[in-house]
Design a protein around this motif. Structure first.
Motif, PDB file in Angstrom:
ATOM      1  N   SER A 309     -53.102 -16.947 -19.397  1.00 49.32           N
ATOM      2  CA  SER A 309     -53.069 -15.506 -19.932  1.00 49.32           C
ATOM      3  C   SER A 309     -52.572 -14.365 -18.896  1.00 49.32           C
ATOM      4  O   SER A 309     -51.756 -13.853 -19.110  1.00 49.32           O
ATOM      5  CB  SER A 309     -54.323 -15.074 -20.827  1.00 49.32           C
ATOM      6  N   ARG A 315     -51.048 -12.325 -24.154  1.00 50.99           N
ATOM      7  CA  ARG A 315     -52.201 -12.700 -24.972  1.00 50.99           C
ATOM      8  C   ARG A 315     -51.870 -13.526 -26.014  1.00 50.99           C
ATOM      9  O   ARG A 315     -52.429 -14.479 -26.722  1.00 50.99           O
ATOM     10  CB  ARG A 315     -52.835 -11.684 -25.108  1.00 50.99           C
ATOM     11  N   VAL A 359     -59.129 -14.808 -24.325  1.00 48.77           N
ATOM     12  CA  VAL A 359     -58.220 -13.670 -24.213  1.00 48.77           C
ATOM     13  C   VAL A 359     -58.872 -12.613 -25.232  1.00 48.77           C
ATOM     14  O   VAL A 359     -58.480 -11.545 -25.025  1.00 48.77           O
ATOM     15  CB  VAL A 359     -57.052 -13.992 -24.391  1.00 48.77           C
TER      16      VAL A 359
END
Length: 431
Positions: A309, A315, A359
């Motif tokens: 990420s 994301r 994330v």
């Protein structure tokens, strides 16, 4: 002057908010280690008690139905968790300690948890059990809200996914570790309670020792401390009202994703027994194996996905993959009504949830309307986590009561997870 010019050339994505400089590798590693240890220890400590040793102890107390005791403890405790997360997040935003804004709360919270955990383990009446557990929830959220806010206060944008992953992966692994440790002390729980108590006491202080020291938040000479009255106190807890569209989309998306996942995750044992049809002993053995599978895939996926990420600077694609895996994992036992279907859930949904966890907190920090009120606003976002875990089992039990089967719980969970991602996909300005 030269120093100012050099600093100005840095990409703002690599700047640590608290220092205004790129974060050295040594500090990055200290945050990584501190976050994963913090995640493992708090989740492990809680799981040893609430998921294993407390339910077994309630069987022999003779003060009522064990399931009712556990349900009362958790439901009342969840109310205190919801409120205290918001309260301590807001209070830490306005803290002026020379040890920093977050540090005092994280350390004190661990001590409160340790004392309350031991009190719960020796309590012999329902009021005392519930009261002790509620105090533990206060201590836990005294740690959690400020600790998560560290991601906003001190971590550069380009490392936020990685650090979020170490925290999320640690918490996911801690749940399985706690289950494994707790089951070793079912016949003699006292040593297990001692381990849980000591772990709680050390959770906050170890994280603070490992992390680089937080800078002082004490007021400078001549700087006035804000006046605290009823109006100003109430304002500290008001949800964001400006530039907050992304914030609320993330809030609802997170709530629905966790809600859907826990519709199945919270009832794994009962699904094995009453949907798949396994005897109790065999169901317990399968559940133990599933816990190991979930722990391994979640830990691996969360740590790798966080780094990915940060590498791609996005994301949403990571959460899209996580959503697909969770949905397919939930569908596995729905389509394959067998032990293999449940292992499919453990492998795929566990993998997806690990990716999402990697994330999750990074996305939450990215959508904050105000960095100055990060603790309070992250506390509000964390409420979605608690509510989702509460609503999942409630909805599943309602479906079972209404239909006499777990069959419809699976498609409902899939819809919730997918709709949750739709809300996250609508977020603007965050990739």
């Amino acid at each position: 002057m030269a120093q100012q010019t050099a600093t100005a050339t840095f990409d703002e994505n690599v700047i640590a908010p608290d220092t205004g400089k790129p974060m050295p590798k040594t500090e990055t590693w200290r945050f990584m280690i501190g976050f994963i240890i913090f995640g493992v220890m708090w989740m492990m400590s809680g799981t040893i008690g609430s998921n294993v040793l407390f339910p077994e102890r309630f069987n022999g107390l003779g003060i009522g139905q064990p399931e009712a005791i556990l349900a009362t403890m958790n439901s009342v405790g969840s109310v205190f968790a919801l409120v205290s997360n918001l309260v301590f997040g807001a209070l830490s935003d306005h803290c002026h300690s020379r040890f920093g804004k977050r540090t005092p709360f994280i350390v004190v919270g661990g001590f409160i948890c340790g004392a309350a955990f031991w009190s719960t383990s020796v309590a012999t009446t329902l009021p005392m059990i519930v009261a002790s557990w509620c105090v533990l929830q206060i201590g836990l959220n005294c740690m959690l809200a400020p600790a998560v806010a560290v991601l906003s206060d001190r971590i550069p944008l380009n490392k936020r996914g990685t650090l979020s992953a170490f925290y999320g992966g640690g918490a996911t692994a801690g749940q399985s570790v706690g289950t494994i440790i707790g089951t070793q002390f079912l016949s003699n729980p006292v040593p297990g309670f001692v381990i849980g108590t000591v772990s709680w006491l050390l959770t906050g202080i170890l994280a603070i020792i490992i992390w680089p020291r937080e800078k002082s938040a004490a007021l400078a000479d001549g700087e006035k401390k804000e006046e605290l009255n009823l109006v100003s106190l109430l304002k500290m807890f008001v949800p964001p009202t400006k530039n907050c569209r992304n914030f609320y989309l993330a809030l609802v998306g997170r709530l629905l994703l966790i809600f859907g996942y826990f519709c199945v995750n919270g009832y794994q044992l009962y699904i094995l027994e009453k949907y798949i049809g396994l005897p109790v002993a065999e169901a317990g053995a399968v559940l133990s194996s599933m816990s190991v599978v979930i722990m391994v895939v979640s830990l691996i996926s969360s740590l790798t996905s966080g780094a990915i990420s940060d590498k791609i600077g996005a994301r949403k694609p990571i959460i899209a993959v996580a959503t697909l895996l969770i949905a397919v994992g939930i569908a596995a036992p729905w389509i394959l009504k067998s032990v293999m279907g449940m292992y499919g859930f453990a492998l795929l949904a566990g993998l997806g949830y690990g990716i999402y966890s990697s994330v999750d907190q990074a996305l939450n920090v990215d959508v904050l309307p105000s960095k100055e009120e990060a603790g309070k606003d992250l506390g509000i976002l964390n409420i979605a986590n608690t509510i989702g875990q509460i609503l999942g089992p409630i909805v599943t039990s309602s479906i079972v009561v209404a239909t006499g089967s777990y069959f419809m719980a699976f498609p409902v969970a899939i819809v919730l997870v997918v709709v949750g991602f739709v809300f996250i996909a609508l977020i603007k300005g965050v990739k």
